[in-house]
Scaffold this active site. Sequence first.
Site, PDB file in Angstrom:
ATOM      1  CD  GLN A 182      -9.038  -2.939   1.963  1.00 57.23           C
ATOM      2  OE1 GLN A 182      -9.046  -1.725   2.058  1.00 57.23           O
ATOM      3  NE2 GLN A 182      -8.508  -3.715   2.885  1.00 57.23           N
ATOM      4  CG  ASN A 183      -4.785  -7.284  -1.656  1.00 55.86           C
ATOM      5  OD1 ASN A 183      -4.756  -6.155  -1.157  1.00 55.86           O
ATOM      6  ND2 ASN A 183      -4.345  -8.358  -1.029  1.00 55.86           N
ATOM      7  CB  VAL A 184      -5.933  -4.682  -7.947  1.00 55.27           C
ATOM      8  CG1 VAL A 184      -6.985  -3.691  -7.439  1.00 55.27           C
ATOM      9  CG2 VAL A 184      -4.531  -4.110  -7.733  1.00 55.27           C
ATOM     10  CG  ASP A 185      -2.748  -9.713  -5.460  1.00 53.56           C
ATOM     11  OD1 ASP A 185      -3.506 -10.680  -5.222  1.00 53.56           O
ATOM     12  OD2 ASP A 185      -2.192  -9.059  -4.558  1.00 53.56           O
ATOM     13  CG  HIS A 208     -10.401  -1.367  -3.468  1.00 55.17           C
ATOM     14  ND1 HIS A 208      -9.465  -1.117  -2.497  1.00 55.17           N
ATOM     15  CD2 HIS A 208     -11.577  -0.894  -2.982  1.00 55.17           C
ATOM     16  CE1 HIS A 208     -10.055  -0.511  -1.459  1.00 55.17           C
ATOM     17  NE2 HIS A 208     -11.327  -0.375  -1.736  1.00 55.17           N
ATOM     18  CB  CYS A 260     -13.954  -0.237 -26.267  1.00 55.15           C
ATOM     19  SG  CYS A 260     -15.369  -1.189 -25.684  1.00 55.15           S
ATOM     20  CB  CYS A 282     -18.281   1.284 -27.978  1.00 56.40           C
ATOM     21  SG  CYS A 282     -16.917   2.020 -27.059  1.00 56.40           S
ATOM     22  CB  THR A 330      -6.324  -4.081   5.471  1.00 50.91           C
ATOM     23  OG1 THR A 330      -6.761  -2.766   5.108  1.00 50.91           O
ATOM     24  CG2 THR A 330      -7.290  -4.669   6.475  1.00 50.91           C
ATOM     25  CG  LEU A 381       4.294  -6.763  10.065  1.00 52.79           C
ATOM     26  CD1 LEU A 381       4.782  -8.200  10.189  1.00 52.79           C
ATOM     27  CD2 LEU A 381       4.996  -6.067   8.901  1.00 52.79           C
TER      28      LEU A 381
HETATM   29  N1  APR Z   1       1.757  -9.754   7.105  1.00 50.50           N
HETATM   30  C1  APR Z   1       0.673  -9.135   7.639  1.00 50.50           C
HETATM   31  N2  APR Z   1       0.453  -7.808   7.526  1.00 50.50           N
HETATM   32  C2  APR Z   1       1.364  -7.083   6.854  1.00 50.50           C
HETATM   33  C3  APR Z   1       2.522  -7.664   6.278  1.00 50.50           C
HETATM   34  C4  APR Z   1       2.703  -9.064   6.435  1.00 50.50           C
HETATM   35  N3  APR Z   1       3.769  -9.712   5.922  1.00 50.50           N
HETATM   36  N4  APR Z   1       3.234  -6.678   5.680  1.00 50.50           N
HETATM   37  C5  APR Z   1       2.560  -5.542   5.882  1.00 50.50           C
HETATM   38  N5  APR Z   1       1.429  -5.765   6.586  1.00 50.50           N
HETATM   39  C6  APR Z   1       0.401  -4.805   7.034  1.00 50.50           C
HETATM   40  C7  APR Z   1       0.940  -3.422   7.352  1.00 50.50           C
HETATM   41  O1  APR Z   1       1.358  -3.376   8.724  1.00 50.50           O
HETATM   42  C8  APR Z   1      -0.280  -2.546   7.087  1.00 50.50           C
HETATM   43  O2  APR Z   1      -1.071  -2.393   8.257  1.00 50.50           O
HETATM   44  O3  APR Z   1      -0.496  -4.632   5.960  1.00 50.50           O
HETATM   45  C9  APR Z   1      -1.063  -3.332   6.020  1.00 50.50           C
HETATM   46  C10 APR Z   1      -1.004  -2.732   4.625  1.00 50.50           C
HETATM   47  O4  APR Z   1      -1.624  -1.467   4.654  1.00 50.50           O
HETATM   48  P1  APR Z   1      -1.756  -0.558   3.350  1.00 50.50           P
HETATM   49  O5  APR Z   1      -0.443  -0.438   2.674  1.00 50.50           O
HETATM   50  O6  APR Z   1      -2.441   0.698   3.767  1.00 50.50           O
HETATM   51  O7  APR Z   1      -2.703  -1.412   2.374  1.00 50.50           O
HETATM   52  P2  APR Z   1      -4.279  -1.612   2.419  1.00 50.50           P
HETATM   53  O8  APR Z   1      -4.803  -1.537   3.810  1.00 50.50           O
HETATM   54  O9  APR Z   1      -4.579  -2.822   1.629  1.00 50.50           O
HETATM   55  O10 APR Z   1      -4.791  -0.339   1.616  1.00 50.50           O
HETATM   56  C11 APR Z   1      -6.176  -0.216   1.389  1.00 50.50           C
HETATM   57  O11 APR Z   1      -5.868   1.734   0.079  1.00 50.50           O
HETATM   58  O12 APR Z   1      -4.466   2.801  -1.320  1.00 50.50           O
HETATM   59  C12 APR Z   1      -5.655   2.141  -1.256  1.00 50.50           C
HETATM   60  O13 APR Z   1      -6.873   1.018  -2.901  1.00 50.50           O
HETATM   61  C13 APR Z   1      -5.713   0.903  -2.118  1.00 50.50           C
HETATM   62  O14 APR Z   1      -6.710  -1.243  -1.635  1.00 50.50           O
HETATM   63  C14 APR Z   1      -5.850  -0.232  -1.135  1.00 50.50           C
HETATM   64  C15 APR Z   1      -6.451   0.453   0.077  1.00 50.50           C
END
Ligand code: APR
Length: 232
Positions: A91-94, A109, A136, A139, A176, A202
């Site tokens: 889901q990461n954009v990096d 994403h 663009c 176009c 996540t 975490l």
């Molecule tokens: N190691 C493991 N897990 C971690 C760490 C770590 N060092 N630091 C934080 N976390 C956990 C947090 O406890 C949390 O449950 O990562 C999770 C991050 O959750 P979010 O901030 O909600 O991110 P994510 O789940 O990727 O969000 C999903 O939501 O906002 C949209 O498009 C965006 O892709 C994103 C999607």
Amino acid sequence: MTRPLNIVVLTGAGISAESGIATFRAADGLWEAHRIEEVATPEGFARDPVLVHRFYNARRAAAMAAQPNAAHVALARLEAGGPHRLLIVTQNVDDLHERAGSRNVIHMHGALNGALCHACGERWPAPPVMRHDAPCPACGRPATRPDIVWFGEIPYRMDEIWDALAEADLFVSIGTSGQVYPAAAFAQTAARAGARTLELNLDPSALSHEFDEARHGPATQLVPDWVAGLMG
Ligand code: APR
């Protein structure tokens, strides 16, 4: 010799947290400092494209300055080392998975290093600083947006993802919060198709109880330990 497994890993912001990239829902996270509707919806972009580009230009700079951590590196080792087949759905954009060496990665994403024309659909590599009035290359219209899937839009490559989940022996969710669909449904989908499911996060996510096993701690410890156990 271990039987080769089909492994699908879902990653979220938590896997990049220890590389210094802010997560979304932490107290100091990205969505605490910004209104989602302003910076992560097509409507917000239509209202104020300059603000939205400023937000993603800052995130692109942060991602470019960050380095992959031990969790990204361990997943790349798992893919390269065999015998298992690994698909990372992020889901990461990096681009930290790719910079760690992973090849089989789906950015559901979108990606900060991509630009998209919202007039004709052309995609091209993003410059470090993107402007809403940049033409663009296909176009010529001034319709440049980041190639990011915003709220209300459909994530990329979903057919491939559902197919991979249907064939998975093991589904692992890393870093996540399990609050955003469709990714939040992947564990149940994989389990219904017969996969074992594991959460590495975490702290317990909203969906921890749905997994066969959950391990809690920082990704830079949990992921290398899990990969080492799997590779023997
Ligand atoms: N190691 C493991 N897990 C971690 C760490 C770590 N060092 N630091 C934080 N976390 C956990 C947090 O406890 C949390 O449950 O990562 C999770 C991050 O959750 P979010 O901030 O909600 O991110 P994510 O789940 O990727 O969000 C999903 O939501 O906002 C949209 O498009 C965006 O892709 C994103 C999607």
